[in-house]
Design an enzyme around this catalytic site. Structure first.
Site, PDB file in Angstrom:
ATOM      1  N   HIS A 388       0.874  -0.894  -0.080  1.00 30.45           N
ATOM      2  CA  HIS A 388       0.221   0.196   0.175  1.00 30.45           C
ATOM      3  C   HIS A 388       0.986   1.391  -0.138  1.00 30.45           C
ATOM      4  O   HIS A 388       0.584   1.625  -0.507  1.00 30.45           O
ATOM      5  CB  HIS A 388      -1.022  -0.037   1.197  1.00 30.45           C
ATOM      6  CG  HIS A 388      -1.755   1.092   1.978  1.00 30.45           C
ATOM      7  ND1 HIS A 388      -2.980   1.086   1.384  1.00 30.45           N
ATOM      8  CD2 HIS A 388      -1.761   2.763   1.486  1.00 30.45           C
ATOM      9  CE1 HIS A 388      -3.455   2.454   1.413  1.00 30.45           C
ATOM     10  NE2 HIS A 388      -2.763   3.206   1.469  1.00 30.45           N
ATOM     11  N   GLU A 389       1.778   1.166   0.504  1.00 31.23           N
ATOM     12  CA  GLU A 389       2.598   2.549   1.106  1.00 31.23           C
ATOM     13  C   GLU A 389       3.778   2.802  -0.490  1.00 31.23           C
ATOM     14  O   GLU A 389       3.921   3.656  -0.695  1.00 31.23           O
ATOM     15  CB  GLU A 389       2.918   2.554   2.298  1.00 31.23           C
ATOM     16  CG  GLU A 389       2.597   2.946   3.578  1.00 31.23           C
ATOM     17  CD  GLU A 389       1.426   3.100   3.763  1.00 31.23           C
ATOM     18  OE1 GLU A 389       1.767   4.406   3.387  1.00 31.23           O
ATOM     19  OE2 GLU A 389       0.767   3.436   3.947  1.00 31.23           O
ATOM     20  N   HIS A 392       1.992   4.585  -2.965  1.00 35.04           N
ATOM     21  CA  HIS A 392       1.973   6.243  -2.533  1.00 35.04           C
ATOM     22  C   HIS A 392       3.542   6.556  -2.386  1.00 35.04           C
ATOM     23  O   HIS A 392       2.807   6.968  -3.377  1.00 35.04           O
ATOM     24  CB  HIS A 392       1.950   6.588  -1.099  1.00 35.04           C
ATOM     25  CG  HIS A 392      -0.153   6.492  -0.896  1.00 35.04           C
ATOM     26  ND1 HIS A 392      -1.193   6.876  -1.716  1.00 35.04           N
ATOM     27  CD2 HIS A 392      -0.518   5.706   0.109  1.00 35.04           C
ATOM     28  CE1 HIS A 392      -1.884   6.478  -0.715  1.00 35.04           C
ATOM     29  NE2 HIS A 392      -1.563   6.257   0.185  1.00 35.04           N
ATOM     30  N   HIS A 395       3.413   6.914  -6.682  1.00 40.60           N
ATOM     31  CA  HIS A 395       3.048   7.625  -7.250  1.00 40.60           C
ATOM     32  C   HIS A 395       3.761   8.636  -6.862  1.00 40.60           C
ATOM     33  O   HIS A 395       3.474  10.102  -7.906  1.00 40.60           O
ATOM     34  CB  HIS A 395       1.635   7.910  -6.161  1.00 40.60           C
ATOM     35  CG  HIS A 395       0.485   8.568  -6.918  1.00 40.60           C
ATOM     36  ND1 HIS A 395      -1.058   9.027  -6.505  1.00 40.60           N
ATOM     37  CD2 HIS A 395       0.577   9.483  -8.397  1.00 40.60           C
ATOM     38  CE1 HIS A 395      -1.402   9.617  -6.821  1.00 40.60           C
ATOM     39  NE2 HIS A 395      -1.095  10.124  -8.107  1.00 40.60           N
TER      40      HIS A 395
END
Length: 596
Positions: A388-389, A392, A395
């Site tokens: 998940h991290e 980010h 991105h």
């Protein structure tokens, strides 16, 4: 599981390298003085911007300041998070916060000045100064707010009211974080121990039903005791939103909340109506839960316990990282190379150590790189958190690389898409490759429960916000009874009639901090639906979707969120992405019911 008594014991390779920001405090102090000088210079522009050239000089210097300041602020913040007990880092962070106030004060004149200009005047400034082409879009975006900005004197009064208007939110924060005590529950050795929030999240998943029940009633007890105070703070927050929407000439509080992202209210309403039309699979899953747990009565404290017992795979950090690289390989070699760089160049702080901030986050710093904080626990949840991290993180990395500073920071609306696409690719990869039938069942159960929390629960919260704001707009008094009645009705609609309603259920509204940040939670649901839509196609190897998704990650905030998503094939102004996400949920429930 590897545990460390001190940070010094953690291998260097598993600690982030803050030298990439500042190799010593002397350099940080030098930047501090530089920013102070820059802030003083910016102040001198007040009342002195009369043409395109002076406007350009102000904006250019302001952007330079924010570039240096972001680095300067990040350094002590990350240092404090390594060990919150460390006073040297705390004092540096305090200094950075004081500097932040100076910077804000030196630039506070600018927005009122900008919005006092006639649109034609601003356009003439842009035409006469070539350098303003870079800032033109942002300047014209600010003009969208012109209708909602009042006279200089009125704005001054509103800014003085800022602190008073934040009282409901601040009061709830104090009640929720400082004052509430959950009382005692029975520990493993039969001794009474103080219940904490962290302990509650573990106990509510405990296979021992008595432990779950005891924790549930203890957790809700202070909220019931403080119900009138909390109802008053929530009512105050909602009335403030409604009043500010009226004062600033928005048609409704909802439309004020959506204005920044340029999201029409139909997107919000469509999310709710489409979800409710397709709610049957969620009711069915609740029934499956009751049957699998072999219960005469299903209560809310039975809703979080995993349905497959005895499955707790141990996944080391090294194994988790390799699994992530395999699971995300459909995104291409460049994506995977970036993830290798995250590990090899030490962008990630991996281990839990005494004093370290809990949880996980990604902090992207323009012109440097992302920094990711983890507290890795060698389990399935930690694998999902890593993936998940890193979503980010990539991105942030791509937006920084392909966008100029002005358009590199992506909005919250699209942020959760990048992280959730990764989670869905991971679960699809694990389900495809897992041979052990029990672990497979556990993974499906994990996915369904995650879906429920990130999608359905957030849509229910979004509807609660909409209804309570509409009541305030209609002049209906908001109190405990109204909140209880609204929340209970919605809870029944979303969760079905399989659950037996304890008194605590209808007080669910009283413990949600997000309700003090209006019309925010719906973004979790739209982000999740968008991610499901994209990840399904990426997993199937759809080259067009993969390319458009990678372009989306490079886009920062170069366009409005809905427009950025449209370029990937996700159009949230239609019900298709929501319907697809709900269809996928139904398939998961079908598969789960067959293999149980």
């Amino acid at each position: 599981m590897t545990t460390y008594k001190t940070r010094q014991e953690v291998p260097e390779q598993e600690k982030w390298n803050l030298n990439d920001l500042y190799s010593d405090v002397g350099l940080w102090e030098k930047d501090y003085r530089h920013i102070e000088e820059m802030a003083e210079k910016l102040k001198t522009f007040d009342g002195q911007i009369h043409n395109g050239h002076s406007l350009y000089q102000y904006l250019k210097q302001s952007e330079e300041l924010s570039y240096v300041f972001n680095k300067l602020y990040a350094y002590p913040m990350l240092k404090v998070d390594e060990d919150t007990r460390e006073t040297t880092s705390q004092s540096l962070l305090d200094k950075a916060k004081q500097l932040s106030v100076k910077v804000s004060s030196s630039t506070s004149f600018f927005m009122p000045f900008l919005l006092s200009l006639e649109e034609e005047t601003l356009k003439s400034y842009i035409n006469e100064e070539k350098g303003l082409d870079y800032f033109a879009e942002d300047l014209m975006e600010s003009f969208r707010y012109k209708l909602h900005v009042l006279s200089k004197d009125q704005e001054k009064i509103l800014s003085q009211l800022g602190e008073a208007l934040s009282v409901p939110s601040h009061t709830f924060g104090m009640i929720n974080n400082a004052d509430i005590k959950f009382g005692k529950v029975t520990g493993d050795n039969g001794e009474p121990i103080e219940l904490t929030r962290g302990m509650y999240t573990k106990l509510i998943e405990d296979e021992n039903r008595e432990k779950r029940k005891e924790a549930y009633f203890a957790y809700y007890k202070p909220y019931l005791q403080l119900k009138n105070s909390i109802a008053a703070t929530l009512s105050g927050a909602i009335k403030n939103n409604v009043t500010m929407a009226k004062v600033r000439h928005y048609p409704s509080a909802l439309e004020k909340g959506l204005f920044g992202d340029r999201v029409p209210k139909e997107v919000y309403e469509n999310l709710i109506s489409t979800t409710k039309k397709n709610i049957t699979p969620l009711h069915r899953y609740t029934k499956i839960r009751k049957e699998k747990l072999k219960l005469d009565e299903l209560h809310q404290y039975d809703m979080s316990v995993p349905l497959i017992s005895g499955v707790k795979p141990v996944i080391s950090y090294e194994e988790a990282y390799e699994t992530m690289l395999k699971a995300l390989s459909p995104l291409g070699k460049d994506y995977i190379q970036m993830l290798r760089e995250f590990r090899d160049a030490r962008y990630i702080d991996v281990r839990e150590t005494p004093g370290k901030r809990s949880g996980a986050y990604n902090l992207g710093i323009y012109g440097v790189h992302p920094f990711i904080l983890l507290n890795h626990q060698d389990d399935l949840d930690s694998l999902f958190t890593l993936v998940h991290e890193c979503g980010h993180g990539v991105h942030s990395m791509l937006s920084s690389k392909y966008q100029p500073q002005i358009s590199a920071k992506y909005s919250i609306f699209v942020a959760e898409v990048a992280s959730t696409v990764n989670e869905v690719l991971l679960i699809n990869y694990l389900l495809k490759n897992e041979q052990d039938s029990n672990v497979r069942k556990h993974l499906l159960n994990h996915f369904i429960d995650q879906y429920k929390g990130t999608f359905f629960t957030q849509v229910m919260f979004a509807e609660f916000e909409k209804k309570t704001h509409e009541m305030a707009e209609a002049g209906i008094p908001l109190n405990v009874d109204i909140f209880n009645q609204t929340y209970e009705t919605l809870f029944r609609e979303y969760n079905g009639d399989t659950i037996v309603f304890d008194e605590q259920v209808k007080y669910g509204w009283s413990r949600i901090p997000h309700f003090y940040r209006p019309f925010y939670v719906y973004k979790y649901a739209t982000g999740y639906a968008s991610a499901i839509h994209l990840a399904t196609r990426i997993f199937e190897g759809d080259e067009k979707t993969i390319q458009s998704y990678l372009e989306f990650l490079k886009s920062g905030c170069s366009d409005y969120p809905l427009e950025l998503l449209k370029k990937t094939g996700v159009d949230l102004t239609t019900s298709e992405p929501i319907e697809n996400a709900l269809k996928r949920f139904e398939e998961l429930v079908d598969e789960f019911s067959k293999i149980l």
